[in-house]
Design a protein around this motif. Structure first.
Motif, mmCIF file in Angstrom:
data_model
loop_
_atom_site.group_PDB
_atom_site.id
_atom_site.type_symbol
_atom_site.label_atom_id
_atom_site.label_comp_id
_atom_site.label_asym_id
_atom_site.label_seq_id
_atom_site.Cartn_x
_atom_site.Cartn_y
_atom_site.Cartn_z
ATOM 1 N N MET A 82 0.856 -1.175 0.000
ATOM 2 C CA MET A 82 0.000 0.000 0.000
ATOM 3 C C MET A 82 0.898 1.231 0.000
ATOM 4 N N THR A 83 0.738 2.089 -1.008
ATOM 5 C CA THR A 83 1.582 3.272 -1.150
ATOM 6 C C THR A 83 0.723 4.517 -1.194
ATOM 7 N N ARG A 84 1.033 5.471 -0.336
ATOM 8 C CA ARG A 84 0.379 6.771 -0.372
ATOM 9 C C ARG A 84 1.130 7.669 -1.342
ATOM 10 N N LEU A 85 0.470 8.102 -2.390
ATOM 11 C CA LEU A 85 1.096 8.893 -3.445
ATOM 12 C C LEU A 85 0.996 10.385 -3.118
ATOM 13 N N ASP A 86 1.827 11.177 -3.818
ATOM 14 C CA ASP A 86 1.933 12.601 -3.503
ATOM 15 C C ASP A 86 0.621 13.357 -3.685
ATOM 16 N N ASP A 87 -0.227 12.908 -4.618
ATOM 17 C CA ASP A 87 -1.475 13.633 -4.878
ATOM 18 C C ASP A 87 -2.602 13.228 -3.935
ATOM 19 N N GLY A 88 -2.290 12.369 -2.927
ATOM 20 C CA GLY A 88 -3.307 11.942 -1.983
ATOM 21 C C GLY A 88 -3.985 10.638 -2.344
ATOM 22 N N SER A 89 -3.723 10.114 -3.538
ATOM 23 C CA SER A 89 -4.278 8.817 -3.909
ATOM 24 C C SER A 89 -3.464 7.705 -3.255
ATOM 25 N N VAL A 90 -4.026 6.494 -3.272
ATOM 26 C CA VAL A 90 -3.394 5.347 -2.624
ATOM 27 C C VAL A 90 -3.367 4.174 -3.596
ATOM 28 N N ILE B 34 -5.436 1.965 -8.055
ATOM 29 C CA ILE B 34 -5.121 3.236 -7.417
ATOM 30 C C ILE B 34 -6.432 3.887 -7.014
ATOM 31 N N LEU B 35 -6.576 4.140 -5.716
ATOM 32 C CA LEU B 35 -7.792 4.764 -5.199
ATOM 33 C C LEU B 35 -7.613 6.281 -5.225
ATOM 34 N N PRO B 36 -8.577 7.009 -5.747
ATOM 35 C CA PRO B 36 -8.469 8.477 -5.828
ATOM 36 C C PRO B 36 -8.335 9.106 -4.450
ATOM 37 N N PRO B 37 -7.839 10.335 -4.379
ATOM 38 C CA PRO B 37 -7.713 11.021 -3.092
ATOM 39 C C PRO B 37 -9.029 11.030 -2.324
ATOM 40 N N GLY B 38 -8.940 10.699 -1.045
ATOM 41 C CA GLY B 38 -10.113 10.697 -0.185
ATOM 42 C C GLY B 38 -10.875 9.396 -0.143
ATOM 43 N N GLN B 39 -10.574 8.448 -1.030
ATOM 44 C CA GLN B 39 -11.333 7.199 -1.055
ATOM 45 C C GLN B 39 -10.785 6.179 -0.066
ATOM 46 N N TYR B 40 -9.489 6.236 0.202
ATOM 47 C CA TYR B 40 -8.888 5.334 1.192
ATOM 48 C C TYR B 40 -8.855 6.071 2.534
ATOM 49 N N HIS B 41 -9.594 5.559 3.492
ATOM 50 C CA HIS B 41 -9.729 6.229 4.779
ATOM 51 C C HIS B 41 -8.863 5.517 5.821
#
Length: 369
Positions: A185-193, A230-237
């Protein structure tokens, strides 16, 4: 057909959702395992009365296990692993390393020493990728007409032990293998996961289990990509905030937002720490606070020095709990050099009715890489 799964409130679900496209993909995978294993059973045993294909509820239970990423029903109860010629008497569980059954000694001094080492670890900006390897026991049993069992303590809606009506022990046959899931699981710079999961290599307690598994056509997801998205920003809580307090009392209250029983049940506290480690690498100061919190619990023991399943030296810290309704030992494996968590295990310490597992048995483990 009835089903029994070791799936308790002590097995947490991931914080992210389960997209419909992944549900369909996993369902197809499980259905193909069912179909291929059933066909192998018929080809190899023409003289025997063929068993019926598993019902949809059984497939759904396997799907629930995959949904929780606790790992996977790798055979859905079609093969006679309990048959005498296979020499297999119980569901496959990982080989005991040795520390799991140690009596243990009070751990406060050891934990405070480890906390000091953790606090002295230089702080970093944090690892954006969490790499884990995890396996949890899930059993689907093919049995006779069994009465429905009582709902287990702390049962959840995804199939607590006994809830689906355990099969009669005299007629139950179970096929399992130990197939961990490797997850990044990687947290990307734009907030996606980014989340990627791959079925690991099957493991067996001894050659009898391997022979029985081979005889059934080696079912299971070894090498299969179970998830890659890749989950868009805000989708992975995230379950817990990234900015955690370092004071033990404040840490306990933070962990209790997800696991309220952590205030009084040390097993729930171990579980909460496991959940936290699944989604972030705590700083040295936070890790020190977690160890100090554990040191305050009188029912935490040290099982001594050991080697984890990745071959790393570790200090085993444990507590016993029956709050889930099952006799369980929770274990954290700690790096002796810097106090950080290397692994987590749950051990079934006593036999449980209608569950074909010989205690003591590891029923859940996670390696952190």
């Amino acid at each position: 057909m009835s089903s029994t799964m070791l799936r308790l409130n002590s097995f947490e679900s991931p914080p992210d959702g389960f997209p419909p496209d992944r549900e369909h993909a996993v369902r197809r995978l499980l259905e193909s395992v069912v179909r291929e294993t059933h066909e192998a059973e018929l080809r190899g045993n023409r003289s025997r009365r063929p068993r019926k294909r598993p019902s949809l509820p059984v497939i759904r239970l396997g799907l629930a296990t995959a949904t929780a990423v606790v790992l996977m029903v790798v055979s859905l109860g079609l093969a006679g692993v309990l048959r005498p010629d296979a020499g297999v008497a119980h569901a496959a569980t990982p080989t005991l390393v040795g520390h799991e059954t140690s009596t243990g000694e009070p751990a406060a001094d050891v934990l405070r020493d480890l906390a000091g080492r953790a606090a002295g670890t230089p702080s970093t900006s944090g690892d954006d990728t969490i790499r884990t390897e995890r396996w949890s026991l899930a059993i689907t049993a093919d049995g006779g007409n069994a009465a429905a069992g009582d709902e287990g303590a702390g049962a959840d809606t995804e199939g607590a032990a006994g809830q689906e009506g355990p099969a009669s022990p005299a007629t139950t046959t179970v096929t399992t293998a130990i197939i961990p899931v490797q997850r990044e699981m990687t947290r990307l710079d734009d907030g996606s996961v980014s989340v990627r999961e791959v079925g690991g290599e099957p493991q067996f307690p001894n050659d009898a289990y391997r022979r029985a598994w081979d005889d059934e056509g080696r079912p299971g997801p070894h090498g299969a990509v179970l998830r890659d998205e890749i989950l868009p920003p805000g989708q992975y809580h995230l379950t817990y905030p990234a900015d955690l307090p370092t004071e033990p009392a404040l840490l306990q209250e933070t962990l209790a937002t997800e696991q309220p029983d952590a205030r009084h049940d040390t097993g729930a506290l171990f579980l909460a720490i496991h959940q936290l480690r699944n989604e972030q690498v705590p700083s040295g100061e936070v890790q020190a606070g977690l160890l100090e919190l554990l040191a305050e619990r009188a029912d935490v023991v040290t099982l001594g020095q050991t080697t984890d399943r990745a071959g790393r030296e570790a200090v085993a810290i444990a507590t016993n709990s029956t709050d889930s309704g099952w006799p369980l030992r929770f274990i954290l494996l700690i790096d002796p050099d810097d106090g950080h968590i290397l692994g987590y295990e749950q051990v079934l310490t006593g036999d449980v009715a209608h569950v074909d597992v010989a205690a003591p048995a590891v029923i859940d483990y996670t390696l952190f890489h």
